[in-house]
Design a protein around this motif. Structure first.
Motif, PDB file in Angstrom:
ATOM      1  N   ASP A 119       1.859   1.607  -1.023  1.00  9.92           N
ATOM      2  CA  ASP A 119       2.604   1.032  -2.149  1.00  9.92           C
ATOM      3  C   ASP A 119       3.967   1.713  -2.256  1.00  9.92           C
ATOM      4  O   ASP A 119       4.056   2.941  -2.285  1.00  9.92           O
ATOM      5  N   ASN A 120       5.010   0.870  -2.321  1.00  9.73           N
ATOM      6  CA  ASN A 120       6.373   1.377  -2.560  1.00  9.73           C
ATOM      7  C   ASN A 120       6.745   2.500  -1.597  1.00  9.73           C
ATOM      8  O   ASN A 120       7.322   3.520  -1.990  1.00  9.73           O
ATOM      9  N   ALA A 121       6.406   2.309  -0.329  1.00  9.02           N
ATOM     10  CA  ALA A 121       6.733   3.327   0.667  1.00  9.02           C
ATOM     11  C   ALA A 121       8.202   3.231   1.040  1.00  9.02           C
ATOM     12  O   ALA A 121       8.713   2.135   1.273  1.00  9.02           O
ATOM     13  N   PRO A 122       8.915   4.364   1.114  1.00  6.20           N
ATOM     14  CA  PRO A 122      10.326   4.336   1.491  1.00  6.20           C
ATOM     15  C   PRO A 122      10.491   3.969   2.965  1.00  6.20           C
ATOM     16  O   PRO A 122       9.620   4.277   3.788  1.00  6.20           O
ATOM     17  N   PRO A 123      11.605   3.330   3.342  1.00  5.82           N
ATOM     18  CA  PRO A 123      11.816   2.904   4.734  1.00  5.82           C
ATOM     19  C   PRO A 123      11.793   4.054   5.734  1.00  5.82           C
ATOM     20  O   PRO A 123      11.442   3.859   6.892  1.00  5.82           O
ATOM     21  N   GLU A 124      12.161   5.268   5.299  1.00  7.13           N
ATOM     22  CA  GLU A 124      12.205   6.382   6.237  1.00  7.13           C
ATOM     23  C   GLU A 124      10.827   6.761   6.766  1.00  7.13           C
ATOM     24  O   GLU A 124      10.704   7.543   7.719  1.00  7.13           O
ATOM     25  N   LEU A 125       9.756   6.211   6.178  1.00  8.74           N
ATOM     26  CA  LEU A 125       8.414   6.469   6.703  1.00  8.74           C
ATOM     27  C   LEU A 125       8.146   5.713   7.994  1.00  8.74           C
ATOM     28  O   LEU A 125       7.187   6.015   8.706  1.00  8.74           O
ATOM     29  N   THR A 126       8.969   4.701   8.296  1.00  8.73           N
ATOM     30  CA  THR A 126       8.743   3.877   9.484  1.00  8.73           C
ATOM     31  C   THR A 126       8.699   4.749  10.732  1.00  8.73           C
ATOM     32  O   THR A 126       9.593   5.544  10.994  1.00  8.73           O
ATOM     33  N   GLY A 127       7.627   4.629  11.515  1.00 12.09           N
ATOM     34  CA  GLY A 127       7.452   5.405  12.731  1.00 12.09           C
ATOM     35  C   GLY A 127       6.841   6.768  12.522  1.00 12.09           C
ATOM     36  O   GLY A 127       6.540   7.459  13.510  1.00 12.09           O
ATOM     37  N   ALA A 128       6.641   7.206  11.280  1.00  8.63           N
ATOM     38  CA  ALA A 128       6.121   8.552  11.009  1.00  8.63           C
ATOM     39  C   ALA A 128       4.608   8.602  11.214  1.00  8.63           C
ATOM     40  O   ALA A 128       3.903   7.610  11.005  1.00  8.63           O
ATOM     41  N   VAL A 161      -1.708   8.646   1.174  1.00  6.44           N
ATOM     42  CA  VAL A 161      -0.895   8.697   2.391  1.00  6.44           C
ATOM     43  C   VAL A 161       0.075   9.869   2.264  1.00  6.44           C
ATOM     44  O   VAL A 161       0.869   9.926   1.315  1.00  6.44           O
ATOM     45  N   VAL A 162       0.036  10.798   3.224  1.00 12.34           N
ATOM     46  CA  VAL A 162       0.862  12.003   3.139  1.00 12.34           C
ATOM     47  C   VAL A 162       1.592  12.222   4.466  1.00 12.34           C
ATOM     48  O   VAL A 162       0.982  12.194   5.542  1.00 12.34           O
ATOM     49  N   SER A 163       2.904  12.426   4.375  1.00 15.34           N
ATOM     50  CA  SER A 163       3.700  12.877   5.519  1.00 15.34           C
ATOM     51  C   SER A 163       4.201  14.280   5.195  1.00 15.34           C
ATOM     52  O   SER A 163       5.119  14.453   4.384  1.00 15.34           O
ATOM     53  N   THR A 164       3.587  15.287   5.801  1.00 20.07           N
ATOM     54  CA  THR A 164       4.004  16.670   5.532  1.00 20.07           C
ATOM     55  C   THR A 164       5.395  16.938   6.091  1.00 20.07           C
ATOM     56  O   THR A 164       6.162  17.706   5.524  1.00 20.07           O
ATOM     57  N   GLU A 165       5.738  16.279   7.188  1.00 17.62           N
ATOM     58  CA  GLU A 165       7.037  16.495   7.806  1.00 17.62           C
ATOM     59  C   GLU A 165       8.163  16.009   6.905  1.00 17.62           C
ATOM     60  O   GLU A 165       9.203  16.662   6.762  1.00 17.62           O
ATOM     61  N   ARG A 197      -5.645  10.014  10.730  1.00 16.96           N
ATOM     62  CA  ARG A 197      -4.204   9.948  10.850  1.00 16.96           C
ATOM     63  C   ARG A 197      -3.789   8.555  11.309  1.00 16.96           C
ATOM     64  O   ARG A 197      -4.582   7.826  11.915  1.00 16.96           O
ATOM     65  N   GLY A 198      -2.534   8.193  11.011  1.00 15.63           N
ATOM     66  CA  GLY A 198      -2.040   6.880  11.391  1.00 15.63           C
ATOM     67  C   GLY A 198      -0.542   6.909  11.603  1.00 15.63           C
ATOM     68  O   GLY A 198       0.135   7.896  11.298  1.00 15.63           O
ATOM     69  N   THR A 199      -0.032   5.790  12.128  1.00 21.29           N
ATOM     70  CA  THR A 199       1.402   5.645  12.393  1.00 21.29           C
ATOM     71  C   THR A 199       1.950   4.494  11.563  1.00 21.29           C
ATOM     72  O   THR A 199       1.363   3.407  11.530  1.00 21.29           O
ATOM     73  N   VAL A 200       3.088   4.726  10.903  1.00 23.01           N
ATOM     74  CA  VAL A 200       3.666   3.738   9.984  1.00 23.01           C
ATOM     75  C   VAL A 200       4.542   2.759  10.768  1.00 23.01           C
ATOM     76  O   VAL A 200       5.311   3.142  11.654  1.00 23.01           O
ATOM     77  N   ARG A 201       4.437   1.481  10.411  1.00 24.28           N
ATOM     78  CA  ARG A 201       5.247   0.415  11.004  1.00 24.28           C
ATOM     79  C   ARG A 201       5.503  -0.638   9.941  1.00 24.28           C
ATOM     80  O   ARG A 201       4.965  -0.585   8.832  1.00 24.28           O
ATOM     81  N   VAL A 238       1.232  10.005   9.712  1.00 26.92           N
ATOM     82  CA  VAL A 238       0.823  10.395   8.367  1.00 26.92           C
ATOM     83  C   VAL A 238      -0.669  10.704   8.334  1.00 26.92           C
ATOM     84  O   VAL A 238      -1.441  10.263   9.190  1.00 26.92           O
ATOM     85  N   ARG A 239      -1.054  11.495   7.341  1.00 25.92           N
ATOM     86  CA  ARG A 239      -2.460  11.792   7.099  1.00 25.92           C
ATOM     87  C   ARG A 239      -2.987  10.826   6.043  1.00 25.92           C
ATOM     88  O   ARG A 239      -2.353  10.604   5.013  1.00 25.92           O
ATOM     89  N   LEU A 240      -4.150  10.273   6.299  1.00 28.77           N
ATOM     90  CA  LEU A 240      -4.763   9.302   5.394  1.00 28.77           C
ATOM     91  C   LEU A 240      -6.070   9.878   4.866  1.00 28.77           C
ATOM     92  O   LEU A 240      -6.927  10.306   5.646  1.00 28.77           O
ATOM     93  N   THR A 241      -6.223   9.872   3.547  1.00 33.10           N
ATOM     94  CA  THR A 241      -7.451  10.358   2.930  1.00 33.10           C
ATOM     95  C   THR A 241      -8.014   9.251   2.051  1.00 33.10           C
ATOM     96  O   THR A 241      -7.336   8.756   1.148  1.00 33.10           O
ATOM     97  N   ILE A 242      -9.270   8.891   2.326  1.00 30.99           N
ATOM     98  CA  ILE A 242      -9.916   7.787   1.611  1.00 30.99           C
ATOM     99  C   ILE A 242     -11.112   8.336   0.851  1.00 30.99           C
ATOM    100  O   ILE A 242     -12.031   8.916   1.448  1.00 30.99           O
TER     101      ILE A 242
END
Length: 555
Positions: A466-475, A429-433, A62-66, A477-481
């Motif tokens: 890539d092409n992440a919307p601004p509303e992801l800032t601070g969210a 990159v997935v934000s379920t919320e 998991r990670g935090t978007v900035r 997220v789950r990261l799968t590699i």
């Protein structure tokens, strides 16, 4: 009668005894029979089918978007001083070396190629793409990687820097001048006196080139048979050269006469001014006389510039006449290649000297790009995250903090997983919320655990979506590699189907029916999701074959 009763009793006893014996016999079993009846059933095989599937080994965290990594920005020091020497065609004039911030950076502004990030003393501070930071003033004659990236940027912006070779030449200089003008500014350039010196030096190069052509022509003619036509043409060139020399001398005399007249007019104007002052003339009359003095002085300056130029024209005409006369003499005489060859050599030396002088002068007074007027960044666009100066502040300190305008994600992985991940790996990159799913890439991976504020048992990782919307800032997220995967679908079996033979080779047991099996040697590949890729050795193995994964019952 009694005998019959006795026989009856005996028979009844026998029958009863027989019944009891039969009943007892029907309930009593031998130990072997009991063991056989109570033994577990014979073991049966537990199997699973051979499948075709694509396998992928994944690391999930998991990670935090900035916003992107913050970067402090400080303007490079310029030997010219901010705002010095050029002024601005728009937005304020030159600052005479001032470093005063006249237009600070704007918070949230997006800095793309050629954006004006701020202004210092009315001069622009522009942003370009380049890996080499701006560390010096760039001027004609300079060469290096910083000049190369400036030329590349000018070419991208539609200006023409000539050959993009990392050398600041006259073509680069012209492109820089056009670049500033296109944005409404004036490039830092030479003064009027310096421009006059440059013009004179360029004329010297032009004359030297003409003389070399004439000398080369004379040498070529010397190598050919002389004809009457050659003589006539040489005589015509001499006559023309004499006329040019006479005209140049007349022009010089006229320039000198103009200078004398201008000087006399200036003397008279000054005398008139002094007389009016002495007589106590009205201020308006004195002011008019003073203006006449300044006008006369300007005329003297202009006339004084014309005299040396006219003298140079006389020298050039004299040189041309000398070459023409030498050519005529050579034409009238038997071919002599020694003299024209020497003249060609001299003309080449003169041209080299003229070019050297122009190059030195051009480097001193040409169009310059001050170090504090360009910011090079490896990747654009950027976002102004925090302005550090306001209008009126000193522009030599830290001026702003920028981040990449694209979002970034701070995350960490376990030490074992860090060995599987590498920079450049693709990330889901997935934000379920928020119900957002985008792709990304690993851009940074720390070389040791416990850095960048993560736990000592974790390794820091940065992901850029890539092409992440601004509303992801601070969210969060789950990261799968997908750290490793097969190339498409492959033969795969459950990991439990794989066993090791006495010789150390891997193998599977294939159910052939009726509890029988056959052994198939295999080469195992990627193991993931409870399955392992297999490549049969020799024996055939196909999708749908059932392999043994265990046994039910006793063994």
């Amino acid at each position: 009668m009694r005998q019959r009763k006795l026989i009856g009793v005996v028979l009844a006893g026998v029958v009863a005894s027989t019944g009891v014996g039969w009943a007892a016999g029907s309930r009593m079993k031998s130990p072997a029979q009991v063991a056989a009846e109570t033994a577990p059933p014979r073991p049966s095989l537990i199997t699973a089918p051979v499948e075709k599937r694509a396998l992928s080994s994944r690391v999930t965290t998991r990670g935090t978007v900035r916003y992107g990594e913050p970067q402090a920005v400080t303007l490079a020091a310029s030997t010219l001083g901010a705002g010095g020497g050029g002024g601005a065609a728009a937005g304020g004039g030159g600052g005479g070396g001032s470093s005063l911030v006249t237009k600070p950076p704007e918070k949230g502004a997006i800095l793309a190629e050629n954006s004006v990030a701020m202004e210092v003393a009315g001069r622009p501070v522009r942003v370009l793409t380049g890996a080499v930071p701006m560390y010096r003033d760039l001027r004609p004659g300079d060469a290096g990687a910083d000049v190369l990236q400036l030329e590349q940027a000018l070419a991208r912006l539609g200006h023409r820097p000539g050959k993009v070779d990392g050398t600041y030449d006259s073509a680069t200089e012209g492109a820089v001048d056009a670049w500033y003008a296109a944005s409404g500014y004036q490039a830092q350039g030479p003064t009027d006196t310096q421009r006059e010196a440059l013009r004179t030096a360029r004329q010297g190069v032009s004359r030297a080139e003409d003389q070399l052509l004439q000398a080369q022509d004379a040498f070529d003619k010397a190598q050919k048979a002389v004809t009457a036509k050659d003589v006539a043409m040489a005589e015509a060139e001499v006559r023309g050269a004499r006329r040019d020399l006479a005209k140049a001398r007349d022009d010089l005399d006229a320039a000198r006469a103009d200078l004398s007249a201008a000087q006399a007019a200036e003397t008279r104007a000054r005398a008139d001014e002094e007389r009016l002052r002495a007589e106590g003339a009205p201020p308006e009359a004195v002011a008019e006389a003073s203006a006449a003095v300044r006008q006369a002085a300007d005329a003297v300056t202009k006339a004084a510039r014309a005299v040396p130029e006219a003298a140079r024209m006389v020298d050039a005409a004299a040189d041309k006449l000398a070459v023409a006369e030498a050519s005529l003499a050579a034409t009238r005489q038997p071919p002599d290649t020694a003299t024209p060859r020497a003249q060609v050599a001299k003309a080449r030396r003169d041209l080299a000297e003229a070019n050297r002088h122009l190059s030195e002068l051009d480097g001193e007074v040409g169009v310059v790009v001050p170090a504090n007027e360009v910011l090079f960044f490896p990747n654009l666009p950027l976002r102004v995250d925090e302005p550090k100066v306001k209008r009126g502040d000193d522009g030599t300190k830290e001026v702003m903090v920028v981040t990449t305008s694209r979002l970034a994600i701070d995350a960490s992985v376990s030490i074992p997983d860090a060995k599987l991940v590498k920079v450049g790996d693709k990330v889901a990159v997935v934000s379920t919320e928020l119900g957002i799913e985008v792709a990304g890439v690993v851009t940074k991976l720390a070389d040791k655990p416990g850095t960048n504020g993560v736990d000592a048992q974790k390794v820091y990782m940065e992901v850029v979506p890539d092409n992440a919307p601004p509303e992801l800032t601070g969210a969060a997220v789950r990261l799968t590699i997908a750290v490793e995967s097969t190339d498409g679908e492959v033969l795969a079996v459950p990991v439990s189907a794989l066993s090791m033979g006495p010789d150390g080779t891997s193998r599977v047991q294939v159910d052939t029916g009726g509890g029988a099996t056959r052994t198939v040697p295999v080469e195992p590949g990627l193991s993931a999701e409870g399955y392992v890729e297999i490549r049969p050795k020799g024996s055939s193995l196909a999708t749908g074959d059932r392999v043994v994964v265990g046994k039910a019952g006793r063994t």
